[in-house]
Scaffold this active site. Structure first.
Site, PDB file in Angstrom:
ATOM      1  N   ASN A  42       0.125   3.276   0.814  1.00  0.00           N
ATOM      2  CA  ASN A  42      -0.755   2.114   0.923  1.00  0.00           C
ATOM      3  C   ASN A  42      -1.019   1.544  -0.470  1.00  0.00           C
ATOM      4  O   ASN A  42      -1.112   2.276  -1.469  1.00  0.00           O
ATOM      5  CB  ASN A  42      -2.059   2.429   1.668  1.00  0.00           C
ATOM      6  CG  ASN A  42      -2.816   3.627   1.160  1.00  0.00           C
ATOM      7  OD1 ASN A  42      -2.240   4.558   0.605  1.00  0.00           O
ATOM      8  ND2 ASN A  42      -4.111   3.619   1.360  1.00  0.00           N
ATOM      9  N   GLU A  44      -3.630  -1.052  -2.103  1.00  0.00           N
ATOM     10  CA  GLU A  44      -4.855  -1.827  -1.883  1.00  0.00           C
ATOM     11  C   GLU A  44      -4.983  -2.949  -2.914  1.00  0.00           C
ATOM     12  O   GLU A  44      -4.207  -3.051  -3.873  1.00  0.00           O
ATOM     13  CB  GLU A  44      -6.065  -0.890  -1.911  1.00  0.00           C
ATOM     14  CG  GLU A  44      -6.002   0.140  -0.780  1.00  0.00           C
ATOM     15  CD  GLU A  44      -7.263   0.977  -0.648  1.00  0.00           C
ATOM     16  OE1 GLU A  44      -8.102   1.004  -1.576  1.00  0.00           O
ATOM     17  OE2 GLU A  44      -7.403   1.617   0.419  1.00  0.00           O
ATOM     18  N   CYS A  53      -0.437  -1.383   4.273  1.00  0.00           N
ATOM     19  CA  CYS A  53      -0.426   0.011   4.721  1.00  0.00           C
ATOM     20  C   CYS A  53       0.878   0.700   4.303  1.00  0.00           C
ATOM     21  O   CYS A  53       1.913   0.051   4.097  1.00  0.00           O
ATOM     22  CB  CYS A  53      -0.535   0.089   6.235  1.00  0.00           C
ATOM     23  SG  CYS A  53      -2.136  -0.369   6.911  1.00  0.00           S
ATOM     24  N   GLU A  55       2.889   2.493   6.097  1.00  0.00           N
ATOM     25  CA  GLU A  55       3.988   2.352   7.069  1.00  0.00           C
ATOM     26  C   GLU A  55       4.734   1.040   6.855  1.00  0.00           C
ATOM     27  O   GLU A  55       5.961   0.978   6.916  1.00  0.00           O
ATOM     28  CB  GLU A  55       3.436   2.386   8.497  1.00  0.00           C
ATOM     29  CG  GLU A  55       2.721   3.667   8.867  1.00  0.00           C
ATOM     30  CD  GLU A  55       1.230   3.639   8.563  1.00  0.00           C
ATOM     31  OE1 GLU A  55       0.825   3.082   7.517  1.00  0.00           O
ATOM     32  OE2 GLU A  55       0.459   4.181   9.372  1.00  0.00           O
ATOM     33  N   CYS A  90      -2.030   2.080  12.227  1.00  0.00           N
ATOM     34  CA  CYS A  90      -2.945   1.041  12.691  1.00  0.00           C
ATOM     35  C   CYS A  90      -2.197   0.078  13.632  1.00  0.00           C
ATOM     36  O   CYS A  90      -0.961   0.093  13.732  1.00  0.00           O
ATOM     37  CB  CYS A  90      -3.552   0.285  11.510  1.00  0.00           C
ATOM     38  SG  CYS A  90      -2.450  -0.940  10.775  1.00  0.00           S
ATOM     39  N   CYS A  93       0.511  -2.103  12.007  1.00  0.00           N
ATOM     40  CA  CYS A  93       1.758  -1.379  11.703  1.00  0.00           C
ATOM     41  C   CYS A  93       2.535  -1.071  12.978  1.00  0.00           C
ATOM     42  O   CYS A  93       3.767  -1.092  12.979  1.00  0.00           O
ATOM     43  CB  CYS A  93       1.455  -0.106  10.920  1.00  0.00           C
ATOM     44  SG  CYS A  93       0.943  -0.449   9.216  1.00  0.00           S
TER      45      CYS A  93
END
Ligand code: THU
Length: 133
Positions: A42, A44, A53, A55, A90, A93
């Site tokens: 990830n 940010e 993210c 993934e 999530c 993703c």
């Protein structure tokens, strides 16, 4: 490659997570049909919504390098990079993956005890909206 080996690649990727805002570090390792593995973490941002993210980092790396045939992904994450149970992908993703994977695509996660378990993509996002239906 075993599920455990793929998880190890995800754990290594998790160490590179850039997560100064949440401190929740995630790593992913995406296995292609030809055996190639793409990893991601990830990333940010001070503008929180810009965050990517793990993934999708792995997925976009793969697709951008010409790979679209995937058989499995391992995902691990937790506060400060310590896994404390399954780090399910999530919704965003899941939808991003749905563009490319089949219902039996394997999602490898860690349970509360740190043991790798596998679920099928179709369990996580049944009846997905994609190119094929
Ligand atoms: N995160 C992921 O990398 N993958 C997921 O599937 C869930 C959430 C990241 C985004 C953010 O950097 C942090 O975890 C906390 O939400």
């Amino acid at each position: 490659m075993t599920h455990e080996e793929l998880m190890k690649a995800a754990e290594n990727a998790m160490q590179l997570a850039y997560a100064p805002y949440s401190n929740f570090k995630v790593g992913a390792a995406l296995l292609c049909g030809d055996g190639t593995v793409f990893t991601g973490c990830n990333v940010e941002n001070a503008s929180y919504g810009v965050t990517n993210c793990a993934e999708r980092t792995a997925l976009f790396k793969a697709v951008s390098e010409g790979h679209t045939d995937f058989v499995a992904i391992a995902i691990v994450g937790g506060p400060d990079g310590v896994s404390a149970g399954p780090c399910y992908p999530c919704g965003t993703c899941r939808q991003a993956l749905a563009e490319f994977v089949k219902p039996d695509f394997e999602v490898c996660l860690k349970d509360d005890a740190g043991t790798v378990f596998v679920c099928k993509f179709n369990e996580l996002l049944p009846n997905s909206f994609n190119l094929h239906n």
